[in-house]
Scaffold this active site. Structure first.
Site, mmCIF file in Angstrom:
data_model
loop_
_atom_site.group_PDB
_atom_site.id
_atom_site.type_symbol
_atom_site.label_atom_id
_atom_site.label_comp_id
_atom_site.label_asym_id
_atom_site.label_seq_id
_atom_site.Cartn_x
_atom_site.Cartn_y
_atom_site.Cartn_z
ATOM 1 N N ALA A 66 -14.745 7.589 28.220
ATOM 2 C CA ALA A 66 -14.271 6.313 27.680
ATOM 3 C C ALA A 66 -13.713 5.432 28.790
ATOM 4 O O ALA A 66 -13.224 5.931 29.810
ATOM 5 C CB ALA A 66 -13.195 6.576 26.631
ATOM 6 N N HIS A 67 -13.787 4.119 28.567
ATOM 7 C CA HIS A 67 -13.204 3.109 29.460
ATOM 8 C C HIS A 67 -13.747 3.207 30.880
ATOM 9 O O HIS A 67 -13.057 2.920 31.848
ATOM 10 C CB HIS A 67 -11.665 3.231 29.493
ATOM 11 C CG HIS A 67 -11.074 3.354 28.125
ATOM 12 N ND1 HIS A 67 -11.280 2.407 27.146
ATOM 13 C CD2 HIS A 67 -10.341 4.332 27.555
ATOM 14 C CE1 HIS A 67 -10.675 2.800 26.028
ATOM 15 N NE2 HIS A 67 -10.114 3.965 26.253
ATOM 16 N N ARG A 68 -14.982 3.662 30.994
ATOM 17 C CA ARG A 68 -15.644 3.772 32.308
ATOM 18 C C ARG A 68 -14.930 4.734 33.257
ATOM 19 O O ARG A 68 -15.122 4.676 34.475
ATOM 20 C CB ARG A 68 -15.817 2.401 32.975
ATOM 21 C CG ARG A 68 -16.630 1.449 32.143
ATOM 22 C CD ARG A 68 -17.402 0.431 32.961
ATOM 23 N NE ARG A 68 -18.465 -0.170 32.149
ATOM 24 C CZ ARG A 68 -19.715 0.283 32.114
ATOM 25 N NH1 ARG A 68 -20.076 1.307 32.828
ATOM 26 N NH2 ARG A 68 -20.611 -0.317 31.366
ATOM 27 N N LEU A 69 -14.098 5.634 32.720
ATOM 28 C CA LEU A 69 -13.456 6.647 33.586
ATOM 29 C C LEU A 69 -14.390 7.848 33.695
ATOM 30 O O LEU A 69 -14.073 8.953 33.269
ATOM 31 C CB LEU A 69 -12.093 7.052 33.004
ATOM 32 C CG LEU A 69 -11.056 5.928 33.062
ATOM 33 C CD1 LEU A 69 -9.763 6.353 32.382
ATOM 34 C CD2 LEU A 69 -10.779 5.550 34.517
ATOM 35 N N HIS A 70 -15.581 7.579 34.189
ATOM 36 C CA HIS A 70 -16.589 8.630 34.260
ATOM 37 C C HIS A 70 -16.112 9.745 35.175
ATOM 38 O O HIS A 70 -15.368 9.524 36.109
ATOM 39 C CB HIS A 70 -17.908 8.056 34.781
ATOM 40 C CG HIS A 70 -18.302 6.813 34.084
ATOM 41 N ND1 HIS A 70 -18.287 6.699 32.718
ATOM 42 C CD2 HIS A 70 -18.700 5.609 34.560
ATOM 43 C CE1 HIS A 70 -18.673 5.475 32.378
ATOM 44 N NE2 HIS A 70 -18.919 4.801 33.479
#
Ligand code: FMN
Length: 205
Positions: free
Chosen positions: A181-185
């Site tokens: 989520a939220h581009r916190l890959h």
């Protein structure tokens, strides 16, 4: 296995990239609508110029990742001249990718024979007819070559063509990428250590 934090709990996670690959691959086989074994294979020629194409993974174990191809084609020429490759799986349904890099060796004749024998007769005849990376003038020429091969091997098993076989990518590094989520890959990396074990790292975006 090692304990790492996951939210408020501690869970055991795999620290062996081969086991982690097995787990993700099994999930991809269950989740992907088709070809979970489709993988981009990047090679480079002797001067370092890159090229990439899709292939199908046909075997993997502790020794490495095996794909099969016509050894007269461009990718084979590049692998023979510069035996290093990168593989990239992208499992869209799972929002995951796996990158693998390493040295390349030819699969043994016995291994290539065994895999070739497991293919359908049509695929076997296609391997005799194909002239990969070297243009055939028309579709009909290819079909005529399939018919020729069919007649040549009428009533017998189709042997593996001498120009067809496997290549094994022997992994030196892995990167497992998971969409969060939220581009916190999350990116888990594994690099082969001098003792043959694996050194793990964790990277964010
Ligand atoms: C999903 C998919 C799977 C493919 N699998 C293979 C394969 O296993 N082996 C192969 O030689 N070509 C396979 N191809 C064709 C290659 O992408 C490529 O067009 C062909 O092998 C010629 O590549 P080269 O000129 O770099 O040697 C596949 C193509 C697609 C789209």
């Amino acid at each position: 296995m090692v304990e790492v934090s996951s939210g408020s709990t501690y869970v055991a996670v795999m620290t062996d990239p081969l086991s982690l690959f097995d787990a993700w691959y099994a999930e991809a086989e269950a989740a992907e609508p088709n070809d979970p074994n489709a993988v981009a294979l990047a090679t480079a020629d002797a001067r370092g110029r890159p090229s990439v194409r899709m292939v199908l993974l046909k075997g993997h174990d502790a020794r490495g990742f095996v794909v099969y191809t016509n050894r007269q084609g461009r990718k084979a020429g590049e692998l023979d001249a510069n035996p290093r490759a990168a593989l990239l799986f992208h499992w869209k349904s799972l929002r995951r990718q796996v990158r693998i890099e390493g040295a390349v060796e030819r699969a043994s004749d016995a291994e290539s024979d065994a895999y070739f024998a497991s293919r359908s007769r049509d695929s076997q005849l296609g391997a005799w007819a194909s002239n990969q990376s070297r243009p055939l003038d028309r579709r009909e020429t290819f079909e005529a070559r399939v018919e020729e091969a069919d007649a040549r091997f009428a009533g017998t098993d189709v042997p593996r063509p001498p120009h067809w076989g496997g290549y094994r990518v022997v992994p030196e590094s892995f990167e497992f990428w998971q969409d969060r989520a939220h581009r916190l890959h999350e990116r888990r990396t594994f690099t082969r250590a001098a003792d043959g074990g694996w050194t793990e790292g964790l990277l964010y975006p």
